[in-house]
Design a protein around this motif. Structure first.
Motif, mmCIF file in Angstrom:
data_model
loop_
_atom_site.group_PDB
_atom_site.id
_atom_site.type_symbol
_atom_site.label_atom_id
_atom_site.label_comp_id
_atom_site.label_asym_id
_atom_site.label_seq_id
_atom_site.Cartn_x
_atom_site.Cartn_y
_atom_site.Cartn_z
ATOM 1 N N LEU A 365 0.833 -1.204 0.000
ATOM 2 C CA LEU A 365 0.000 0.000 0.000
ATOM 3 C C LEU A 365 0.867 1.253 0.000
ATOM 4 N N SER A 368 2.238 1.708 -3.417
ATOM 5 C CA SER A 368 1.221 2.200 -4.338
ATOM 6 C C SER A 368 0.926 3.671 -4.107
ATOM 7 N N GLU A 398 -11.974 2.680 -9.266
ATOM 8 C CA GLU A 398 -11.532 1.487 -8.543
ATOM 9 C C GLU A 398 -10.155 1.015 -8.997
ATOM 10 N N VAL A 401 -7.316 0.529 -6.281
ATOM 11 C CA VAL A 401 -7.432 -0.658 -5.418
ATOM 12 C C VAL A 401 -6.900 -1.892 -6.140
ATOM 13 N N TRP A 404 -3.177 -1.712 -6.258
ATOM 14 C CA TRP A 404 -2.621 -2.087 -4.953
ATOM 15 C C TRP A 404 -2.606 -3.608 -4.784
ATOM 16 N N MET A 405 -3.693 -4.275 -5.163
ATOM 17 C CA MET A 405 -3.751 -5.727 -5.018
ATOM 18 C C MET A 405 -2.725 -6.428 -5.919
#
Length: 540
Positions: A365, A368, A398, A401, A404-405
């Protein structure tokens, strides 16, 4: 891998009172100082001095003797001597052997690992043909332009087929019939977007018809660049497309427009029915006659996105690697029976796995957030797949996110592998592993495997290749293979999770063995250093 001269030292210790075998004549209760003593390579968890065993004296000896030769156990420490002193003859020979052996290992390692990187570019021009370029001729094949004799399309197809047969380095030109695309030029764009080809040359259905109409009627609005299109997606690979594909397509464009212009000019001059006033009204219909419109469906940019999809991902590997040495001393607190009983070893393994992946979750995180702080676009809506678009994203708001994943799963995939290798090999071999891990991933992640030698096919399974591809997809709204990308990363995570407990037990076994042999090695060292030799180093 071990020897009396060079024993791999592990950064980690998994010893506790319940797991350390008793040593005759030694205190069988494992204290914190015992853990430090058994592993000279582990950074001390406290500020007290630790006793070093192995091939070298404690460096504190120098500072202590310079303060006046302090007494320890009633024996005065020996005074320092010069490098060429006779009493150092044994240690000089010993150090020289170790130095030569270490240089030899590093010498061979550099040759092998750096060759792995340089080999990606080996015979690169010969592999240009792996970069597929569709050539689709619609000239005169769609209504209302059927019936005449097309000229522009057949000349372009003839030129590309001639290039494909030549011995000079060339792109992989493949002539495709319009029927393969249901006679739709838009379907060709979709094929390029879907990674079925790296680029495409499309000759429009009205290429010859509009050219002839321009000279017959003096059409001053005739645009030569409407004859054909060159289509590619530079954001697919910002290294390969602009560096190898676009320059060759540009060279082809110049060559074919010159050739067609020359042939067309001769035909116009020989046609006496064409009015001179028409030629004066539309000179562009004579020269250059035809041209190309370039369509980059997804341009690569802005510049601040570069670290997020290329060189910055190296730091993802490095951060994952060094988290091992940062967190291991913290986990070892559970095994040091100081004011509390030691934790069961199998439960320590479970704790370490969850703590490690949890750290990856938060560190990814942070990684990112760096891209977000430097204004990499994360909220632009998706765009049409067949029309050029600047900075669209795959998932709109989105996207961050998902990005980040990708980084989290990527860090877990490369990081758990580093954890297992660090526990299995120990120092100094883990440093060599890091170099190999970075270079092998960079070689197959940042550079196209399509034009690399066939040896590098294994790169399609390497984690960084899929991190890079997935990052491109979400940040540029490219053709999605994110299911495959996450699938490969989850496979790496699963395999390294299975190997994690055996690696922990292996490390503990190696440390216990090292503890049992510590005194033995010390005696062998003292005996070898006290062996009498002449000044030239010859044994007496």
């Amino acid at each position: 891998m071990s020897s009396p001269e060079l024993e791999p030292v592990h950064t980690a210790q998994f010893l506790s009172q319940g797991y350390h075998p008793p040593i005759p004549g030694a205190n069988n209760h494992l204290e914190e100082r015992d853990i430090d003593t058994l592993n000279p390579g582990l950074l001390s968890l406290k500020n007290s001095d630790t006793t070093k065993t192995g091939d070298a004296e404690d460096y504190n000896a120098e500072s202590e003797s310079e303060k006046g030769g302090q007494q320890q156990g009633g024996n005065e420490k020996p005074a320092h001597v010069g490098f060429w002193h006779h009493d150092l003859v044994n240690v000089r020979l010993h150090v020289l052997r170790l130095w030569f052996r270490t240089v030899l290992i590093l010498f061979v390692f550099i040759l092998l690992v750096l060759s792995l990187f340089n080999g990606v570019f080996f015979h690169l021009p010969k592999n240009y043909s792996a970069l597929i370029v569709y050539v689709v001729d619609f000239d005169g094949q769609l209504a209302p332009y059927q019936g005449g004799t097309p000229m522009v399309g057949p000349l372009m197809v003839e030129a590309t087929e001639s290039l494909a047969k030549s011995s000079a380095p060339h792109l992989g030109f493949v002539t495709m019939p319009p029927s393969n695309f249901n006679y739709s030029p838009i379907a060709v764009r979709q094929a390029v977007y879907d990674y079925k080809a790296h680029a495409a040359i499309v000759v429009n259905a009205n290429a010859t018809a509009l050219l002839r109409q321009a000279v017959d009627q003096g059409n001053a609005t005739y645009d030569p660049n409407g004859a054909a299109h060159i289509i590619y997606v530079s954001a697919r690979d910002q290294n390969t497309i602009p560096t190898y594909v676009v320059p060759q397509l540009t060279a082809f464009e110049k060559t074919i427009t010159s050739k067609i212009g020359s042939i067309w000019a001769q035909q116009v001059m020989q046609n006496t029915t064409i009015l001179r006033s028409n030629l004066e009204a539309a000179p562009q219909a004579v020269s250059p006659a035809v041209g190309f419109t370039t369509l980059d469906l997804r341009p690569f940019g802005p510049a601040n996105v570069t670290p997020a999809v290329s060189i910055g991902l190296i730091y993802l590997i490095i951060i994952a690697f060094f988290s091992f040495t940062f967190f291991l001393p913290i986990h070892l607190k559970y095994l040091s029976p100081k004011g509390h009983p030691p934790l069961h070893f199998h439960q320590l393994i479970v704790w370490r796995w969850f703590a490690t992946t949890g750290a990856y979750f938060l560190l990814s995180l942070s990684y990112s957030f760096v891209a977000l702080a430097f204004q990499v676009p994360f909220s632009n809506p998706p765009a049409s797949q067949t029309e050029p678009a600047v900075n669209p994203t795959a998932y709109g708001k989105e996207t961050f996110v998902v990005y980040w994943m990708i980084n989290f799963c990527g860090m877990a995939a490369v990081g758990l592998a580093c954890e297992n290798v660090a526990m299995a090999l120990g120092q100094p071999w883990t440093a060599m592993w890091l170099i190999f891990w970075v270079i092998s991933n960079v070689s197959t992640g940042f550079y196209s495997i399509d034009i690399a030698p066939e040896f590098y096919t294994w790169g399609y399974a390497w984690p960084l290749h899929h991190i890079v591809e997935a990052s491109h997809q979400v940040l540029f709204d490219l053709h999605s293979r994110i299911g495959l990308n996450f699938g490969v990363l989850f496979t790496w995570i699963a395999i390294n999770t299975i190997l994690f407990p055996p690696a922990c037990y292996l490390m503990r076994w190696e440390q216990q063995r090292a503890a049992r042999k510590a005194k033995e090695k010390e005696q062998q060292w003292l005996q070898s250093m006290s062996r009498p030799r002449t000044k030239l180093g010859v044994p007496k």
